[in-house]
Design an enzyme around this catalytic site. Sequence first.
Site, PDB file in Angstrom:
ATOM      1  N   ASP A  36      -5.847  -2.213  -3.994  1.00 62.16           N
ATOM      2  CA  ASP A  36      -4.802  -3.118  -3.538  1.00 62.16           C
ATOM      3  C   ASP A  36      -4.852  -4.432  -4.291  1.00 62.16           C
ATOM      4  OD1 ASP A  36      -3.687  -1.439  -1.722  1.00 62.16           O
ATOM      5  OD2 ASP A  36      -4.679  -2.276   0.037  1.00 62.16           O
ATOM      6  N   LYS A  51       0.320  -4.012  -3.002  1.00 63.69           N
ATOM      7  CA  LYS A  51       1.284  -4.065  -1.909  1.00 63.69           C
ATOM      8  C   LYS A  51       1.155  -5.440  -1.267  1.00 63.69           C
ATOM      9  CE  LYS A  51       1.900  -0.485   0.732  1.00 63.69           C
ATOM     10  NZ  LYS A  51       3.257  -0.133   0.310  1.00 63.69           N
ATOM     11  N   MET A  57      -0.666 -10.835   8.605  1.00 63.89           N
ATOM     12  CA  MET A  57       0.561 -10.926   7.795  1.00 63.89           C
ATOM     13  C   MET A  57       1.604 -11.817   8.462  1.00 63.89           C
ATOM     14  SD  MET A  57       0.650  -6.849   6.888  1.00 63.89           S
ATOM     15  CE  MET A  57       0.282  -6.419   8.599  1.00 63.89           C
TER      16      MET A  57
END
Length: 491
Positions: free
Chosen positions: A269, A291, A406
């Site tokens: 990632d 991502k 997030m």
Amino acid sequence: MLQSLRKPSEAEPGRLGRLAKLPVFFDLKDRRAVLVGGSAGAAWKAELLAASGADVDIYATDPSPEMEYLLARGGADGSLTLHRNGWSAEILKDAALAVADLEDEDEAETFAAAAHAVGVPVNVVDKPAFCDFQFGSVVNRSPVVIGISTDGAAPILGQAIRRKIETLLHPSVASWASFAKHLRERVMQHLPPGMARRTFWERFTDLAFRGKAPATYGNTMETVLERIAAQTGETVGRVTLVGAGPGDAELLTLKAMRALQSADVILFDDLVSEDVLELARREAKRMMVGKRGGRASCAQDDINDLMTRLALQGKQVVRLKSGDPMIFGRAGEEIEHLEKAGIPVDVVPGITAGIALASALGVSLTHRDMAQSVRFVTGCAKTGQLPSGLDWQGLADPSTTTIFYMAGGTAGAIAERLIEAGCSPTLPAVMVSNVSRGDERWAGSITDLGWASERRDPTKPVIIGVGRVFKRAAKADARRLGHPLMLGATA
């Protein structure tokens, strides 16, 4: 002009470089060893000798508590016998080797000379001038034994090297090595020399380094042999989902380290740190499958197809994810896709950002005086807005600590919804970017979450914590920074 032709010829073998010491492995099983001295250091040497199968005669007038404890407990093998008197030249007769822990230089020289007179190899602790051999750091996966020497120059470095090897060599290697001893004669009887034997042992080694004991494949030698034979037709590799943690490479698990060291291909990632990638096998191919919210990202379907394609080529694939793969990492989709393709999948957990946040702040997320539960919640849907269907009444429970992942872009909206659901505007909140890597930190009350989020570095991922357990962190930041709303590097 005709070009001269050169015939193939055998090249000279490469020359072995200089060795500071010759690494040898001494068989002491059922042989007598002499140890002089009763200190804690001498106790360790006695334990090492006994573990190697020696019958150790210990000469010490005043044994230390460590030596007394060792004698009461006994060694892993061999025997330990204490003689409460000093040494003499006669005790060295018929000994396989001799070790002494002697402070006096003259006595040390005399002991070494007495050992040499009867042809016994000798080691006087911390006195290299009187040593025929040295003790190094040991990695014990017996019958696999690894000795590490720095020629006495840097013992601490030797210990560090040992720790590094310990992390990479799974304990099950010991049982596979023992199993190999029983198999060896049988393999030599039934398989011709050359490629057949080599292929067998390569398959055997492949199983040994999967981190599982031989008993995993069956409780008899025949079932394990059948498993090895079945590998002949195996063309499918496997995928391991590995949690890289929050970024600090020292927070990786031992199992994660071993997976990185055995990978053919690593799909990582965007948030995985360079420090973590540095621990991977050098020959492994690395592919970023980034991502990130609000940035160009690899499509999940493309990642699934890539993992499948590589595994079907027989590759050992590591899917390296930041944090823990099973928390907001879409691992469920990947596992389902791989299993449909008939590809075996393993999962190695990692430290998720919420736990790393608690550790970085020194905060117990379930401090019994303040919170009886903790929730990990995603703060952003595919739309970039708050997810629909969140239980805001439950999240506003004052006895709950909530960690929002997030949530950098939705921090203000989170605060508004919590206050609407009944939270006090003064409820403590924290926001940390790149947790575990010493970046920005903010602490205050939820009313100022939106304000703080607007002033954060938008290129860095953040995690937000809300709850009474963060009260102390908010006060500490106010004292450290002079104002509870200031952003700055962590101390």
